[in-house]
Design a protein around this motif. Structure first.
Motif, PDB file in Angstrom:
ATOM      1  N   VAL A 293      -6.755   5.261  13.117  1.00 36.86           N
ATOM      2  CA  VAL A 293      -7.001   3.768  13.012  1.00 36.86           C
ATOM      3  C   VAL A 293      -5.877   3.253  12.180  1.00 36.86           C
ATOM      4  O   VAL A 293      -4.975   4.098  11.302  1.00 36.86           O
ATOM      5  N   GLN A 294      -5.667   2.003  12.257  1.00 40.03           N
ATOM      6  CA  GLN A 294      -4.517   1.193  11.407  1.00 40.03           C
ATOM      7  C   GLN A 294      -5.311   0.262  10.422  1.00 40.03           C
ATOM      8  O   GLN A 294      -5.658  -0.665  10.951  1.00 40.03           O
ATOM      9  N   SER A 295      -5.434   0.628   9.277  1.00 41.15           N
ATOM     10  CA  SER A 295      -6.052  -0.318   8.448  1.00 41.15           C
ATOM     11  C   SER A 295      -5.240  -1.579   8.167  1.00 41.15           C
ATOM     12  O   SER A 295      -4.118  -1.552   8.152  1.00 41.15           O
ATOM     13  N   SER A 296      -6.033  -2.800   8.070  1.00 40.72           N
ATOM     14  CA  SER A 296      -5.237  -3.996   7.773  1.00 40.72           C
ATOM     15  C   SER A 296      -5.176  -4.338   6.292  1.00 40.72           C
ATOM     16  O   SER A 296      -4.724  -5.389   5.799  1.00 40.72           O
ATOM     17  N   TRP A 297      -5.661  -3.546   5.606  1.00 41.61           N
ATOM     18  CA  TRP A 297      -5.467  -3.497   4.193  1.00 41.61           C
ATOM     19  C   TRP A 297      -6.045  -4.595   3.322  1.00 41.61           C
ATOM     20  O   TRP A 297      -5.268  -5.381   2.808  1.00 41.61           O
ATOM     21  N   HIS A 298      -7.272  -5.063   3.646  1.00 40.20           N
ATOM     22  CA  HIS A 298      -7.814  -6.225   2.703  1.00 40.20           C
ATOM     23  C   HIS A 298      -8.075  -5.919   1.067  1.00 40.20           C
ATOM     24  O   HIS A 298      -7.707  -6.421   0.065  1.00 40.20           O
ATOM     25  N   LEU A 299      -8.311  -4.557   0.986  1.00 40.60           N
ATOM     26  CA  LEU A 299      -8.545  -3.944  -0.294  1.00 40.60           C
ATOM     27  C   LEU A 299      -7.879  -2.429  -0.668  1.00 40.60           C
ATOM     28  O   LEU A 299      -7.715  -1.876   0.241  1.00 40.60           O
ATOM     29  N   TYR A 300      -7.312  -2.375  -1.641  1.00 38.33           N
ATOM     30  CA  TYR A 300      -6.864  -1.052  -2.381  1.00 38.33           C
ATOM     31  C   TYR A 300      -7.664  -0.658  -3.344  1.00 38.33           C
ATOM     32  O   TYR A 300      -7.591  -1.285  -4.402  1.00 38.33           O
ATOM     33  N   ILE A 301      -8.352   0.344  -3.083  1.00 39.71           N
ATOM     34  CA  ILE A 301      -9.359   0.952  -3.918  1.00 39.71           C
ATOM     35  C   ILE A 301      -8.921   2.299  -4.705  1.00 39.71           C
ATOM     36  O   ILE A 301      -8.587   3.200  -3.744  1.00 39.71           O
ATOM     37  N   ILE A 302      -8.883   2.472  -5.772  1.00 41.42           N
ATOM     38  CA  ILE A 302      -8.629   3.727  -6.410  1.00 41.42           C
ATOM     39  C   ILE A 302      -9.818   4.434  -6.904  1.00 41.42           C
ATOM     40  O   ILE A 302     -10.892   3.384  -7.360  1.00 41.42           O
ATOM     41  N   ARG A 303     -10.051   5.503  -6.807  1.00 42.60           N
ATOM     42  CA  ARG A 303     -11.279   6.398  -7.565  1.00 42.60           C
ATOM     43  C   ARG A 303     -10.960   7.061  -8.499  1.00 42.60           C
ATOM     44  O   ARG A 303     -10.177   8.206  -8.284  1.00 42.60           O
ATOM     45  N   LEU A 304     -11.747   6.905  -9.542  1.00 47.93           N
ATOM     46  CA  LEU A 304     -11.438   7.599 -10.786  1.00 47.93           C
ATOM     47  C   LEU A 304     -12.144   8.736 -10.903  1.00 47.93           C
ATOM     48  O   LEU A 304     -13.352   8.829 -10.527  1.00 47.93           O
ATOM     49  N   HIS A 305     -11.466   9.849 -11.352  1.00 46.06           N
ATOM     50  CA  HIS A 305     -12.210  11.194 -11.674  1.00 46.06           C
ATOM     51  C   HIS A 305     -12.587  11.258 -13.300  1.00 46.06           C
ATOM     52  O   HIS A 305     -11.750  11.610 -14.136  1.00 46.06           O
ATOM     53  N   LEU A 306     -13.672  10.590 -13.263  1.00 43.06           N
ATOM     54  CA  LEU A 306     -14.152  10.169 -14.635  1.00 43.06           C
ATOM     55  C   LEU A 306     -14.357  11.482 -15.602  1.00 43.06           C
ATOM     56  O   LEU A 306     -14.353  11.580 -16.884  1.00 43.06           O
ATOM     57  N   ASP A 307     -14.456  12.850 -14.896  1.00 43.78           N
ATOM     58  CA  ASP A 307     -14.383  13.962 -15.803  1.00 43.78           C
ATOM     59  C   ASP A 307     -13.277  14.340 -16.248  1.00 43.78           C
ATOM     60  O   ASP A 307     -13.118  15.379 -17.143  1.00 43.78           O
TER      61      ASP A 307
ATOM     62  N   VAL B 119       0.771  -1.082   0.025  1.00 47.62           N
ATOM     63  CA  VAL B 119      -0.071   0.066   0.061  1.00 47.62           C
ATOM     64  C   VAL B 119       0.900   1.323  -0.099  1.00 47.62           C
ATOM     65  O   VAL B 119       0.563   2.350  -0.678  1.00 47.62           O
ATOM     66  N   SER B 120       1.912   1.018   0.748  1.00 48.55           N
ATOM     67  CA  SER B 120       2.713   2.280   0.865  1.00 48.55           C
ATOM     68  C   SER B 120       3.473   2.469  -0.549  1.00 48.55           C
ATOM     69  O   SER B 120       3.525   3.685  -1.108  1.00 48.55           O
ATOM     70  N   LYS B 121       3.689   1.601  -1.351  1.00 46.21           N
ATOM     71  CA  LYS B 121       4.219   1.832  -2.583  1.00 46.21           C
ATOM     72  C   LYS B 121       3.259   2.453  -3.797  1.00 46.21           C
ATOM     73  O   LYS B 121       3.459   3.185  -4.445  1.00 46.21           O
ATOM     74  N   TYR B 122       2.130   1.833  -3.555  1.00 48.40           N
ATOM     75  CA  TYR B 122       0.981   2.272  -4.263  1.00 48.40           C
ATOM     76  C   TYR B 122       0.649   3.777  -4.085  1.00 48.40           C
ATOM     77  O   TYR B 122       0.490   4.741  -5.033  1.00 48.40           O
ATOM     78  N   ASN B 123       0.451   4.126  -2.786  1.00 46.55           N
ATOM     79  CA  ASN B 123       0.237   5.454  -2.335  1.00 46.55           C
ATOM     80  C   ASN B 123       1.213   6.364  -2.928  1.00 46.55           C
ATOM     81  O   ASN B 123       1.023   7.355  -3.572  1.00 46.55           O
ATOM     82  N   GLU B 124       2.495   6.175  -2.846  1.00 46.08           N
ATOM     83  CA  GLU B 124       3.561   6.890  -3.287  1.00 46.08           C
ATOM     84  C   GLU B 124       3.479   7.134  -4.659  1.00 46.08           C
ATOM     85  O   GLU B 124       3.752   8.214  -5.369  1.00 46.08           O
ATOM     86  N   ALA B 125       3.289   5.798  -5.333  1.00 46.51           N
ATOM     87  CA  ALA B 125       3.041   6.093  -6.761  1.00 46.51           C
ATOM     88  C   ALA B 125       1.971   6.734  -7.545  1.00 46.51           C
ATOM     89  O   ALA B 125       2.077   7.369  -8.689  1.00 46.51           O
ATOM     90  N   PHE B 126       0.870   6.655  -6.957  1.00 46.57           N
ATOM     91  CA  PHE B 126      -0.276   7.107  -7.245  1.00 46.57           C
ATOM     92  C   PHE B 126      -0.696   8.499  -6.966  1.00 46.57           C
ATOM     93  O   PHE B 126      -1.666   9.143  -7.448  1.00 46.57           O
ATOM     94  N   LYS B 127      -0.085   8.883  -5.789  1.00 44.14           N
ATOM     95  CA  LYS B 127      -0.712  10.098  -5.115  1.00 44.14           C
ATOM     96  C   LYS B 127      -0.490  11.357  -6.118  1.00 44.14           C
ATOM     97  O   LYS B 127      -1.121  12.485  -6.000  1.00 44.14           O
ATOM     98  N   SER B 128       0.277  11.441  -7.197  1.00 47.89           N
ATOM     99  CA  SER B 128       0.770  12.364  -8.030  1.00 47.89           C
ATOM    100  C   SER B 128      -0.043  12.091  -9.411  1.00 47.89           C
ATOM    101  O   SER B 128      -0.244  13.172 -10.100  1.00 47.89           O
ATOM    102  N   VAL B 129      -1.023  11.280  -9.405  1.00 48.16           N
ATOM    103  CA  VAL B 129      -1.693  10.878 -10.504  1.00 48.16           C
ATOM    104  C   VAL B 129      -3.248  11.810 -10.379  1.00 48.16           C
ATOM    105  O   VAL B 129      -4.042  11.236  -9.873  1.00 48.16           O
ATOM    106  N   HIS B 130      -3.474  12.950 -10.942  1.00 45.17           N
ATOM    107  CA  HIS B 130      -4.704  13.606 -10.528  1.00 45.17           C
ATOM    108  C   HIS B 130      -5.833  13.157 -11.066  1.00 45.17           C
ATOM    109  O   HIS B 130      -6.840  13.570 -10.691  1.00 45.17           O
ATOM    110  N   GLN B 131      -5.667  12.049 -12.006  1.00 46.21           N
ATOM    111  CA  GLN B 131      -6.939  11.481 -12.479  1.00 46.21           C
ATOM    112  C   GLN B 131      -7.716  10.450 -11.430  1.00 46.21           C
ATOM    113  O   GLN B 131      -8.739   9.947 -11.577  1.00 46.21           O
ATOM    114  N   ILE B 132      -6.938  10.318 -10.269  1.00 54.50           N
ATOM    115  CA  ILE B 132      -7.575   9.206  -9.430  1.00 54.50           C
ATOM    116  C   ILE B 132      -7.241   9.843  -7.995  1.00 54.50           C
ATOM    117  O   ILE B 132      -6.470  10.512  -7.902  1.00 54.50           O
TER     118      ILE B 132
END
Length: 394
Positions: free
Chosen positions: A297-311, A275-288
């Motif tokens: 809280v401390q998540s146990s990270w069952h899922l990693y979900i990105i939200r698309l900016h469809l506009d 998750v740390s690697k995903y966050n670092e890689a995707f934080k600058s992608v402004h479309q998500i």
């Protein structure tokens, strides 16, 4: 080289969104159980339950054949019946609501917080009536819900809290392990979860009355406990005192679960690293938008979900999803809001009634996340997702 060609065939094999980790220790544990005297209910059941109770800090743990059965047991123990209302989130797997219907109760959905994706305590309180019996909050993706606010609402209206933590074993809320805080908490051991027993589930609780009911419920409503019998004809005697179910876990499954529990912290740690690697890689992608992380809280990270900016993308979610699948990235969508499912539509639940959950559903994609992923797997996901978004970006 065309842009399309540059992102094709990066992976030669399909990478699923989730997968179990089974090693030689797990296999040896199952073989040992198979060579023992018990295959159904035996010593590994009690050992597995004790390991879970000790890990989360609960007094009791009762295992079940799966997480759905465990939720059903919790609804029974809570006394949910015909005419009772139970509030839960629409953004979860169907079992979180179905368990109420099994008991003849009515499911009442409360919308989610659009930032955390978890059920909104403000919306919960809006849905309470004099028929409300319980709340089933779901720790969606592994991030604990706002338990303090939910407990405050529950105390105010004298409600039972059955926490659906199918995604959240190993997670923490304000420094305390999930599983010891609510009236009852359910964990699931399906192969894509943090640990697996093949299929399986458990309810943890600190309430002896709930514990006794759960034990009996999973075994047809039958008891041999002398102190509970109406009569006693002898050592062979038993009574079926209510309609229960055959929801028992097997000793073979429990043996696997015991072995898996020894690796749980390692599994959660590996999920956090990915998750740390995903966050670092995707934080600058402004479309998500990357997942929100509450500092409490401390998540146990069952899922990693990105939200698309469809506009900001030239195609819809379906096209992005299909493109990633074609490149062997096994993305998924979690979940179709329950109130939109055909069966629930037949029950009278209406589209448009849960605007946050419905909007979120249209925008999300779950990326692969499981401990056995290699560094190359993680790099492939990052590369392919970023290039796919770039390809379709406005």
């Amino acid at each position: 080289m065309k842009k399309e060609d540059s992102i094709e065939q990066i992976r030669s094999s399909y990478l699923p969104y989730g997968r179990q980790w089974i090693d030689e220790e797990d296999i040896a544990a199952v073989i040992k159980a198979l060579k023992g005297d018990y295959l159904t209910t035996g010593p590994y059941i009690q050992l597995f339950e004790q390991k879970i109770a000790d890990y989360v800090g609960a007094q009791y743990a009762v295992s079940f054949s799966n997480g759905t059965a465990a939720l059903h047991g919790a609804c029974f123990a809570a006394g949910i019946g015909k005419g009772d209302e139970v509030i839960t989130t629409p953004m979860t797997f169907a079992a979180s609501a179905n368990c109420v219907l099994y008991q003849g109760g009515k499911v009442v959905f409360a919308d989610i917080d659009y930032q955390t994706y978890n059920i909104d305590p403000v919306e919960i309180e809006k849905k309470i009536t004099n028929k409300t019996k319980a709340i089933i909050p779901v720790n969606f993706t592994g991030q604990p819900v706002d338990l303090d606010r939910i407990f405050k609402v529950a105390e105010k209206y004298n409600l039972i809290v059955i926490e659906d933590a199918a995604h959240a074993i190993g997670a923490e809320y304000k420094g305390k392990k999930i599983g010891s805080l609510s009236d009852m908490t359910m964990f699931s051991f399906h192969p894509v979860k943090h640990i697996t027993s093949g299929e399986g589930g458990v309810i943890t609780t600190n309430n002896k009355e709930y514990y006794d009911k759960l034990i009996q419920f999973r075994s047809h409503g039958i008891t041999r406990e002398p102190s509970k019998l109406n009569e006693n004809h002898g050592p062979w005697y038993y009574e079926m005192q209510f309609l229960g179910y055959n929801y028992r876990l097997t000793d073979i499954q429990a043996a696997l679960g015991c072995s898996q529990m020894n690796k749980l912290d390692m599994f959660v740690g590996k999920r956090n690293e990915i998750v740390s690697k995903y966050n670092e890689a995707f934080k600058s992608v402004h479309q998500i938008t990357i997942p929100f992380q509450s500092p409490e809280v401390q998540s146990s990270w069952h899922l990693y979900i990105i939200r698309l900016h469809l506009d900001e993308i030239n195609v819809g979610r379906k096209e992005i999803f299909e493109s990633l699948q074609k490149q062997n990235i096994g993305v998924n969508v979690h979940y179709i809001p329950i109130h939109l499912l055909p069966y629930y539509q037949q029950l009278g639940y209406e589209k448009g009634s849960m605007p946050n959950a419905e909007q979120l559903y249209e925008e999300i994609i779950s990326l692969p996340l499981f401990p056995a992923m290699t560094e190359q797997d993680v790099k492939d996901v990052i590369t392919i997702v970023k290039r796919t978004i770039e390809k379709y970006a406005k």
